[in-house]
Design an enzyme around this catalytic site. Structure first.
Site, PDB file in Angstrom:
ATOM      1  N   LYS A  62      50.895 -24.367 -16.135  1.00 52.95           N
ATOM      2  CA  LYS A  62      51.714 -24.323 -17.356  1.00 52.95           C
ATOM      3  C   LYS A  62      50.932 -23.628 -18.465  1.00 52.95           C
ATOM      4  O   LYS A  62      49.779 -23.970 -18.720  1.00 52.95           O
ATOM      5  CB  LYS A  62      52.079 -25.740 -17.804  1.00 52.95           C
ATOM      6  CG  LYS A  62      52.711 -25.777 -19.204  1.00 52.95           C
ATOM      7  CD  LYS A  62      52.986 -27.169 -19.736  1.00 52.95           C
ATOM      8  CE  LYS A  62      53.301 -27.105 -21.234  1.00 52.95           C
ATOM      9  NZ  LYS A  62      53.655 -28.393 -21.831  1.00 52.95           N
TER      10      LYS A  62
ATOM     11  N   TRP B  95      60.601 -27.326 -18.191  1.00 52.47           N
ATOM     12  CA  TRP B  95      61.587 -28.043 -19.010  1.00 52.47           C
ATOM     13  C   TRP B  95      60.997 -28.579 -20.318  1.00 52.47           C
ATOM     14  O   TRP B  95      61.448 -29.610 -20.815  1.00 52.47           O
ATOM     15  CB  TRP B  95      62.204 -29.202 -18.214  1.00 52.47           C
ATOM     16  CG  TRP B  95      62.791 -28.811 -16.907  1.00 52.47           C
ATOM     17  CD1 TRP B  95      63.989 -28.168 -16.701  1.00 52.47           C
ATOM     18  CD2 TRP B  95      62.239 -29.040 -15.588  1.00 52.47           C
ATOM     19  NE1 TRP B  95      64.196 -27.993 -15.358  1.00 52.47           N
ATOM     20  CE2 TRP B  95      63.150 -28.516 -14.651  1.00 52.47           C
ATOM     21  CE3 TRP B  95      61.068 -29.643 -15.128  1.00 52.47           C
ATOM     22  CZ2 TRP B  95      62.920 -28.576 -13.274  1.00 52.47           C
ATOM     23  CZ3 TRP B  95      60.837 -29.705 -13.759  1.00 52.47           C
ATOM     24  CH2 TRP B  95      61.755 -29.178 -12.847  1.00 52.47           C
ATOM     25  N   HIS B  96      60.019 -27.882 -20.868  1.00 50.89           N
ATOM     26  CA  HIS B  96      59.444 -28.326 -22.137  1.00 50.89           C
ATOM     27  C   HIS B  96      59.936 -27.463 -23.305  1.00 50.89           C
ATOM     28  O   HIS B  96      59.247 -27.286 -24.298  1.00 50.89           O
ATOM     29  CB  HIS B  96      57.906 -28.314 -22.059  1.00 50.89           C
ATOM     30  CG  HIS B  96      57.357 -29.269 -21.047  1.00 50.89           C
ATOM     31  ND1 HIS B  96      56.035 -29.306 -20.679  1.00 50.89           N
ATOM     32  CD2 HIS B  96      57.968 -30.243 -20.328  1.00 50.89           C
ATOM     33  CE1 HIS B  96      55.857 -30.255 -19.757  1.00 50.89           C
ATOM     34  NE2 HIS B  96      57.015 -30.822 -19.533  1.00 50.89           N
ATOM     35  N   PHE B  97      61.147 -26.932 -23.152  1.00 55.28           N
ATOM     36  CA  PHE B  97      61.702 -26.069 -24.210  1.00 55.28           C
ATOM     37  C   PHE B  97      61.811 -26.836 -25.526  1.00 55.28           C
ATOM     38  O   PHE B  97      62.034 -28.056 -25.539  1.00 55.28           O
ATOM     39  CB  PHE B  97      63.056 -25.497 -23.784  1.00 55.28           C
ATOM     40  CG  PHE B  97      64.035 -26.523 -23.287  1.00 55.28           C
ATOM     41  CD1 PHE B  97      64.857 -27.203 -24.169  1.00 55.28           C
ATOM     42  CD2 PHE B  97      64.132 -26.821 -21.932  1.00 55.28           C
ATOM     43  CE1 PHE B  97      65.748 -28.165 -23.725  1.00 55.28           C
ATOM     44  CE2 PHE B  97      65.022 -27.784 -21.465  1.00 55.28           C
ATOM     45  CZ  PHE B  97      65.831 -28.457 -22.364  1.00 55.28           C
TER      46      PHE B  97
END
Ligand SMILES: Cc1cc2nc3c(=O)[nH]c(=O)nc-3n(C[C@H](O)[C@H](O)[C@H](O)COP(=O)(O)OP(=O)(O)OC[C@H]3O[C@@H](n4cnc5c(N)ncnc54)[C@H](O)[C@@H]3O)c2cc1C
Ligand SMILES: *[C@@H]1O[C@H](CO)[C@@H](O)[C@H](O)[C@H]1NC(C)=O
Ligand SMILES: *[C@@H]1O[C@H](CO)[C@@H](O)[C@H](O)[C@H]1NC(C)=O
Ligand SMILES: *[C@@H]1O[C@H](CO)[C@@H](O)[C@H](O)[C@H]1NC(C)=O
Ligand SMILES: *[C@@H]1O[C@H](CO)[C@@H](O)[C@H](O)[C@H]1NC(C)=O
Ligand SMILES: *[C@@H]1O[C@H](CO)[C@@H](O)[C@H](O)[C@H]1NC(C)=O
Ligand SMILES: *[C@@H]1O[C@H](CO)[C@@H](O)[C@H](O)[C@H]1NC(C)=O
Length: 597
Positions: free
Chosen positions: A430, A531-533
């Protein structure tokens, strides 16, 4: 005697198993304040309907702890568009992680969306929000990273006392969450191999099991208990003062209603529709200090602000939305952290695991791991967990080619795949502190539809450089003895997998991993989301340091849309804390010592 004992034990077992089932079926007993939206009587036009001190839009990660806390002293209405998580098997068990995400129907707990780059993504649509569909990894951000601190350092540099007070409250808010829903994980063999592999390649020291953000390798907390059962933000509602809280499920808020007669527009209520499509209006009480708080997430909150007339003038005009406040920053600064993954084949079958171990490199990349399910003799029941093609993580083909048809093609071919393609684990890289930015804008005025969202992954060279850097670490990792011990010794398996990688949707190490240019291309082609938007309503742009929406009255935003960076290696701990923290802060600022908290 033995017989009697046997009967007694069986009786007790029967009793507990029945109770287990009873608990699953009767959430109504535990949460009597949760009701269907259609039960709301909308008589507010005659001013006799119940008005609330706080209306919170979105019963998600931040919204639930916030509602529970505010209800201590004020009347609170929490409106959530999704249903309850308690009886939904898709969300309740770790082993079903990929199922809600792969469920693309309108009743799914996860609403899928595809960013303009072509990357499949998910936003929660259930009470408990992201905590009901996420991978459960729980880890606090570094003290410097706490967004609240950042703000106070900017706005109150000299106000050391206040900073100290807030830091103390932050410290107290984490355990409030952790004691209720966070657990210590039972490390699977893959996660253990990753832990020692990371140490072997120099991501040290070994920080053991800790919630803290520390350089090196650590095992974090999890919202799954040892039986693989999920505990979500919805459970925090048990801490509410029951008589002060109304939670409505299947209540989809369409807009915030403003009174425009004063100097500044003032939020006074919201319109929402219930599960039958009927319209309602919920109003704030006339008390000084009543507020509407948007906690609808990084996609939902900017979308709702735009639909309510707060946003860039031109965008509002294009949609024929009557303008309440012109603010060019609503929907701007959207960002998502790219995730790239590598498949590591194993000699033996794997236990399923979501994230448990993380390597935190000083350079700002995080290395995590997951593994799917491979214990079934039939490929059709095997899955790649977080990297499942079924959820759109089609990481072996470039984003633009990832379509629903491509997902269907994978599903059709799945039973032809040999077992080797499921016998393995994934290493995830990430990129943190992203510099690439995108934006969100409306496609239409229907709240049920996704707005258009771009993240522009890797448009900034820094992010691409960081991905290459992550793969240099990962390349060493797959060669570490802790990992190679698990891997098949023969070249054949690798050849076979390499031949199958696109069909099987698994990325192996690129052949020219030393070549930075080809690694850059690999990063772009294989990008998926973790999915860390975040972003869309950032501090200083759309909200102030107390999360109050600039230029209007009676409206705040408390969720991931306010972030300019995703905090920690994974953000849910910060969002849960933020809900609790802001709840206490609001109580204290309204009641002072009388808040008793
Ligand atoms: C698949 C997945 C895996 C992840 N894994 C991890 C992980 O392992 N660890 C981690 O720390 N983080 C993880 N995350 C990230 C984390 O879960 C999210 O960042 C976080 O939950 C977002 O919290 P939020 O409060 O901003 O929004 P949410 O929790 O999304 O809450 C928003 C809520 O508002 C509701 N809503 C939206 N619009 C409306 C409307 N108009 N009317 C009524 N209600 C509305 C939604 O239904 C939702 O319940 C993951 C996320 C996903 C999706
Ligand atoms: C769970 O997922 C399955 C498969 O997508 C779906 O058919 C079912 O309706 C879902 N259940 C719930 C309660 O959403
Ligand atoms: C908060 O906790 C951390 C460690 O958990 C500690 O270092 C710090 O001093 C604490 N801050 C306050 C203000 O209590
Ligand atoms: C906005 O209104 C104009 C004039 O009534 C109409 O032509 C146009 O289609 C509307 N646009 C949208 C997006 O509704
Ligand atoms: C991989 O594919 C090549 C070319 O299609 C073929 O020659 C080779 O035998 C395959 N290897 C394996 C192990 O399947
Ligand atoms: C790749 O780099 C490593 C050291 O970083 C070196 O040992 C290896 O020989 C290189 N491989 C190739 C193919 O250049
Ligand atoms: C707020 O609630 C707490 C806990 O119930 C209570 O002790 C306190 O007196 C209340 N304060 C006010 C002003 O009602």
């Amino acid at each position: 005697m033995i017989m009697k004992l046997f009967l007694l034990v069986s009786f007790l077992l029967l009793l507990t198993s029945c109770q287990g089932r009873r608990n699953l079926n009767t959430w109504e007993d535990k949460y009597p304040f949760i009701r269907y939206a259609s039960s709301f009587s909308s008589s507010s036009s005659t001013a006799v309907g119940k008005a609330y001190d706080y209306i919170i839009v979105g019963g998600g990660t931040a919204g639930c702890p916030l509602a529970a806390t505010l209800s201590q002293n004020f009347s609170v209405l929490l409106l959530e568009r999704g249903g309850v998580p308690f009886t939904n098997r898709n969300v309740s068990f770790l082993r079903n992680f990929h199922i809600s995400l792969a469920d693309l129907s309108p009743t799914s707990a996860s609403q899928y969306f595809i960013s303009s780059e072509g990357v499949f993504n998910s936003r929660a649509r259930v009470l408990g929000g992201g905590t009901c569909i996420n991978a459960g990894f729980y880890t606090r951000p570094s003290h410097r990273q706490v967004p609240l601190f950042g703000i106070f350092l900017i706005f109150h540099q000299l106000d050391i006392e206040r900073l100290g007070l807030d830091a103390k409250l932050v410290n107290e808010s984490y355990p409030w969450i952790e004691n209720q829903i966070v657990h210590m994980p039972k490390l699977t063999s893959w996660q253990r191999a990753m832990r020692y592999g990371l140490l072997e390649v120099g991501i040290s020291p070994d920080n053991g099991f800790t919630y803290d953000h520390l350089y090196g390798t650590k095992v974090g907390g999890t919202t799954f208990d040892r039986y693989g059962r999920r505990h979500s933000a919805a459970e925090l509602l048990k801490s509410a003062t029951r008589e002060n809280l109304d939670v409505l499920i299947h209540a989809t808020v369409q807009k915030v209603v403003f009174d425009k007669s004063g100097k500044k527009p003032k939020a006074i209520g919201v319109t929402f529709k219930d599960e039958k499509g009927k319209q309602h209006l919920a109003l704030l009480s006339n008390k000084q200090g009543s507020e509407i708080i948007l906690s609808s997430g990084a996609i939902g909150t900017p979308q709702l602000l735009l639909l309510s007339g707060v946003g860039p003038k031109a965008d509002l005009e294009r949609m024929n939305i009557s303008m309440v406040l012109d603010n060019e920053f609503v929907g701007k600064g959207m960002s998502d952290n790219p995730m790239n993954s590598l498949f590591v084949p194993f000699k033996t079958r794997m236990e399923q695991s979501l994230i448990q171990t993380v390597g935190i490199a000083k350079t700002g990349v995080y290395i995590e791991a997951s593994s799917g399910f491979s214990q079934s003799p039939d490929s059709i029941h095997c899955n790649h967990g977080m990297l499942s093609a079924e959820i759109g993580q089609l990481s072996t083909i470039p984003p633009k080619q990832r379509t629903k048809e491509a997902i269907e093609a994978f599903k059709r071919n799945k039973h032809n795949l040999p077992h080797e393609v499921f016998k393995g684990g994934f290493i995830l890289g990430k990129v943190a502190h992203t510099k690439s930015r995108g934006k969100l804008s409306l496609c239409n005025t229907n709240i049920d539809d996704n707005p258009s969202v771009s993240f522009n992954y890797f448009s900034h060279p820094h992010d691409l450089q960081q991905c290459v850097h992550a793969f240099h670490i990962i390349e060493k990792l797959v060669k570490s003895t802790h990992l190679t011990n698990y891997m098949p010794p023969d070249e054949d398996t690798f050849e076979k997998l390499l031949n199958l990688s696109v069909l099987a949707n698994v990325n192996l190490l690129p052949r020219h991993a030393n070549d930075t240019r080809s690694l850059k291309q690999f990063c772009k082609d294989t990008v998926t989301t973790i999915w860390h938007f975040h972003g869309g309503c950032q501090v200083g742009k759309v909200v102030n340091s107390d999360y109050k929406v600039l230029g209007v009255q009676g409206l705040r935003v408390i969720d991931g849309s306010t972030f300019s960076q995703s905090p920690g290696t994974n953000p849910q701990a910060t969002l849960l804390m933020m809900g609790r923290y802001m709840g206490v802060k609001i109580l204290r600022s309204r009641l002072g010592k009388a808040a008793g908290i």
